[in-house]
Scaffold this active site. Structure first.
Site, PDB file in Angstrom:
ATOM      1  N   GLU A  97       2.549   5.005  -4.172  1.00  9.93           N
ATOM      2  CA  GLU A  97       2.266   5.816  -5.332  1.00  9.93           C
ATOM      3  C   GLU A  97       3.582   6.605  -5.581  1.00  9.93           C
ATOM      4  OE1 GLU A  97      -1.227   4.889  -3.999  1.00  9.93           O
ATOM      5  OE2 GLU A  97       0.050   5.783  -2.762  1.00  9.93           O
ATOM      6  N   ASP A 145       0.740  -1.244  -0.020  1.00 12.30           N
ATOM      7  CA  ASP A 145       0.183  -0.014  -0.037  1.00 12.30           C
ATOM      8  C   ASP A 145       0.887   1.284  -0.095  1.00 12.30           C
ATOM      9  OD1 ASP A 145      -2.251   1.502   0.230  1.00 12.30           O
ATOM     10  OD2 ASP A 145      -2.569   0.874   2.397  1.00 12.30           O
TER      11      ASP A 145
END
Length: 952
Positions: A490, A487
């Site tokens: 980005e 997770d």
């Protein structure tokens, strides 16, 4: 053989005034904010007012872009030409034009070509260099299904490229609209398209699967951003970046185009139809895939970027998670409730609250004391456990924290661009040691006072396996996880750029910022001038999550010795080769049911079939009616997981005093019944590149109505799911394309096998559907393998098998079953699997073991065979030559019959033959007789009319 036209075509241009330029023919020359006529004309472009607020006022008119210089050169892979900048003003004074530009056209296969614009004199960043697993072309394809022509009307006119499909003459690309720009930090190309049926690009939330071409701009740059409507006038760019689109041509042929570029970009869709690509770095590296239809395009695309990984069988079971269970005791209670309510539950998760202060490779010693022992127990019971890992590593520990100290010794942190001797410092989840966190404090206060300084691993680093892989292996010695959830990759940063902000440099302040969220390019992430992957983070930012996936999969497989699952939030083309994806932090609201289908279809195009949304919604409190409908839909997500956030009320299927438990159980038990079929679809995706969840148009491209359907979807070619998506609705309008369709309704077995649509024209039907139903239909012509359900796949895989034989109009059907041990790493490569084919023709079902490389223990048997669409009950049935009439169970009128109580070994071939009454022809005979009957009926009507005229 397709010819490759590389002659300069002289085109006569008819002068005309600006008033002849229609809105749809305009291509924006001033996409920046603040366009005015003087600024527009200073760029060498035309300005004209328009009544359409979406159409540009500033647009290309005079020749703008590049011209060909010298002769076209043959190369080993195709052709090459040099382009020189036309004498027009530079776009940005601080972004030097590249002049000359080299254009290479490479013919890789009969259906795939590469179109690459690059600086032949200076090396620029290219994504292709980071992807060694992508196959390199070895030579020019001897024949092609496309023609490519270079077009220019004269020595001072703009160059254009045109790609046509040889068989039809359709222009797939036509850049004659002008505007080609190649500067250091602004690259642009526009092309006309053959139709307005465009799909793909991501990751975004959209209202429809098919793109709206009404002047829509979609920015692409990976960002920690929850799905939602446009914000500050920008369509939100979400976690992943997929600059790939599919276009369906008017005749149903299709093609796909990938721009292999990871810099921040945008694509503009306009009603011409046309599109414009703008990116702020790298090169323009396009790959085009010509297909017979959408499914063929996806197969070619995944052949290029990498076939999807094969999930373990248990990864197709139901999965349950919540951020903020708060303690192991709560987790134990939830698991027990699921068992008490007899609801399938294969996988339990640990979100960041299992960690000590949200630090990787730790366990909360208070709230999760005993977690390893609990995991050992549920694994003995047939369940699996998956943990979350985030990339950011805290630097503020007072006691030794080996992930940080070892990573520092290996020098593998992303570097501060202003001081390359230091890592870039940001903040993410880990907390400072020794602080008491006020859970009610404002977010900014928490980040400032509780969140520790963090560094970011460079997953391109040569020693990443030695670091990341070793810590995964060490942690496995403590906690026996089965999968890894990556997770925040980005990458996310809770401060903008770094704890010290970002300096004033060209990477963090580019001359043009595509339409992405945030006031600047480093919003919620790292400074773009940081050093990452041997280049600037400006180039590799959107590759961060992708670069984490492969070493994570490698480490998981090495430590467990099994296939396992990795799924990540931030993805890029070819990520599906290593990981699955969930659709991010959605919201508990009704429209996100529909949008989850759109998201699944999109990631199917991207070669990531192992996908699903957070069932019942991540943000805010779900409600029982919403969650019930979402559990019914989510039972048909390939990746089926219920998950929500730390502030949300519980929403697992047994919550609300079990109010939705029955509906959830029924939907999940039906899912488990179909798991052999779903697993076979994943085998086909893994070996052939097929989609798993697919749009109806993939199977019914001849029916143009299917090109815009996104409230229904298919599992493979044979299973149609038509969920209820609206609050309070007790019916659903479903479209049935031209085929025979049979009801599969697990709640009411008396309806099972009922034919709801024959092989006539496609039609829409209103289906009653109370809160306990989700319409599922089986397409005629297919054999679907099934299996008895259980609460985990460990036990369901031991249950008897069954077959659903859904006959088409000719009385025929076919299918297959892939079966292996469900978890070994490469059973396909080692041929350690069993492949079984099913074929029905002339009232005979043949079951054939095509490959027998695996033997289940205990051996499995077929117990039931259901035949849908039979003209009548058979008068005689034999199984391997033995009479089996005692096994027949009649179910629904004269259309459905079952064989039950069988015990046919899965390891052997079988032949089931049936005889129909003399007055009921076989399906094939009915099919052949029907046109004759219709002709005779028509003749009778004509004769009656004639007689009426004669004798009136």
């Amino acid at each position: 053989m397709a010819s490759f036209y590389l002659a300069v075509l002289l085109i006569a241009l008819t002068p005309c005034g600006l008033d002849a330029v229609e809105d749809n023919a305009r291509f924006d020359c001033y996409p920046d904010d603040g366009a005015t006529q003087p600024l527009c004309e200073a760029r060498g472009c035309a300005w004209e007012e328009t009544q359409n607020a979406k159409a540009p006022k500033c647009f290309y008119w005079a020749p703008y872009g590049y011209r060909m210089d010298g002769n076209i050169r043959d190369t080993a892979l195709g052709s090459s030409v040099t382009l020189r900048r036309l004498n027009t003003p530079a776009r940005y004074v601080n972004s030097a034009d590249v002049d000359p530009v080299t254009l290479d056209v490479e013919m890789h296969t009969a259906k795939r070509l590469r179109i690459k614009f690059y600086d032949g004199n200076n090396q620029r960043f290219e994504v292709r260099d980071k992807m060694p697993h992508i196959p390199a072309a070895t030579g020019k394809a001897p024949s092609q299904e496309y023609d490519v022509s270079f077009r220019q009307s004269g020595p001072t006119s703009a160059f254009a490229l045109r790609v046509t499909r040889t068989a039809t003459g359709a222009a797939l690309w036509d850049t004659s609209v002008g505007g080609l720009t190649f500067s250091d930090q602004f690259l642009q190309i526009s092309t006309k398209l053959p139709s307005s049926y465009v799909y793909g690009f991501g990751e975004h939330e959209r209202d429809n699967y098919r793109h709206n071409m009404d002047w829509r701009t979609w920015g692409m740059f990976t960002r920690d951003e929850a799905p939602g409507p446009p914000s500050y006038g920008v369509n939100k760019n979400l976690y992943g970046m997929h600059p790939f689109y599919l276009c369906v041509e008017d005749d149903g042929k299709a093609h796909g185009v990938l721009l292999l570029n990871s810099n921040a970009m945008e694509v503009v869709l306009q009603p011409t139809p046309a599109m414009t690509f703008r990116t702020i770095g790298g090169v323009l590296d396009f790959y085009m895939f010509l297909g017979d239809g959408p499914e063929d395009v996806v197969r070619q695309y995944t052949e290029f970027v990498g076939r999807p990984f094969m999930p373990p069988y248990w990864g197709l079971g139901f999965q349950l998670c919540k951020w903020g269970y708060g303690s192991l005791d709560v987790v134990k209670d939830v698991v027990k409730e699921m068992q008490d309510f007899n609801i399938p539950h294969d996988v339990q998760y640990g979100d960041i609250d299992y960690m000590e202060r949200q630090m990787d490779f730790t366990i909360d010693p208070v709230n999760y004391q005993g977690l390893p022992e609990f995991v050992d127990q549920i694994r003995r019971d047939g369940m699996r456990y998956v943990i979350i890992l985030d990339p950011a590593i805290t630097t503020n520990e007072t006691a030794p924290y080996p992930p940080y100290t070892n990573g520092t010794e290996l020098d593998l942190w992303i570097k501060n661009g202003d001081d390359m001797s230091q890592p870039l410092i940001g903040k993410v989840w880990p907390y400072y040691p020794g602080v008491t966190v006020d859970p009610d404090a404002e977010w900014d206060y928490k980040v400032e006072n509780y969140n520790a300084y963090s560094v970011f691993p460079d997953y391109f680093h040569a020693d990443i396996d030695r670091w990341w892989g070793n810590f995964i292996k060490d942690f496995y010695n403590t906690l026996k996880f089965d999968g890894l959830w990556i997770d925040m990759n980005e990458p996310t940063n809770f401060v903008h750029g770094s704890v010290n902000g970002c300096s004033d440099n060209k990477w963090d302040n580019p001359p043009y910022l595509p339409k992405i969220l945030g006031p600047n390019i480093y919003s919620k992430t790292l400074c773009m001038n940081s050093e990452h992957g041997g280049t600037k983070h400006y180039n590799t930012h959107s590759l961060y999550g992708w670069s984490q996936a492969e070493p994570t999969q490698k480490a998981l497989r090495e430590v467990t010795g099994k296939r396992g699952i990795v799924f990540g939030r931030s993805t890029f083309p070819s990520a599906g080769h290593f990981e699955g994806h969930w659709l991010g932090d959605n919201t508990a609201k009704w429209d996100h049911l529909h949008k989850s289908i759109i998201g699944m279809l999109g990631f199917g195009l991207f070669g990531m079939p192992y996908v699903g949304a957070d069932i019942c919604g991540f943000f805010f409190d779900s409600q029982p009616d919403l969650c019930q409908r979402w559990m019914q839909l989510g039972a048909y997500y390939p990746f089926s997981r219920n998950h929500n956030w730390v502030l949300g009320a519980p929403q697992h299927p047994t919550h609300w005093d079990g109010a939705i438990a029955d509906a959830a159980r029924d939907s999940l038990q039906t899912r488990y019944t179909f798991l052999p079929y779903l697993y076979t679809l994943f085998y086909q995706a893994h070996t052939r590149g097929s989609t798993v969840v697919r749009s109806l148009m993939h199977e019914f491209i001849e029916d143009k109505h299917t090109w815009s359907i996104d409230r229904q979807f298919l599992w493979g070619p044979a299973l149609l799911i038509s969920p209820v998506l609206d609050q309070g609705a007790m019916d659903v309008t479903a479209y049935f394309p031209k085929a025979r369709w049979y009801d599969y309704y697990s709640v009411n077995s008396e309806r099972q096998g009922r034919e709801v649509a024959d092989a006539g024209q496609g039609r829409s039907l209103s289906l009653p559907c109370d809160m306990d139903c989700i319409p599922v239909h089986i397409r005629g012509g297919h054999v679907i393998p099934t299996q008895g359900h259980a609460n985990t796949t460990v036990y369901s895989r031991r249950k008897p098998l069954g077959l659903i034989v859904a006959l088409d109009e000719a009385g025929e059907a076919s299918g297959s079953l892939f079966w292996d041990d469900g978890e070994d790493i490469d059973t396909v490569g080692s041929n350690s699997y069993r492949m079984i084919t099913f074929s029905v023709a002339a009232t005979t079902l043949d079951i054939t073991v095509a490959r027998d490389g695996y033997t289940p223990d205990p051996e499995l048997h077929y117990e039931t065979i259901q035949v849908f669409g039979s003209p009548a009950m058979p008068t005689d049935v034999t199984v391997n030559g033995q009479n089996a009439m005692d096994n027949i169970v009649k179910k629904t009128a004269d259309k459905v019959w079952h064989l039950e109580g069988l015990s046919l070994s899965m390891a052997e071939d079988h032949k089931i033959t049936w005889t129909l009454p003399d007055n009921n022809a076989s399906g094939a005979e009915v099919s052949r007789a029907r046109p004759v009957a219709l002709l005779l009926a028509a003749m009778a009507v004509v004769l009656a009319n004639v007689n009426g005229h004669i004798f009136t």
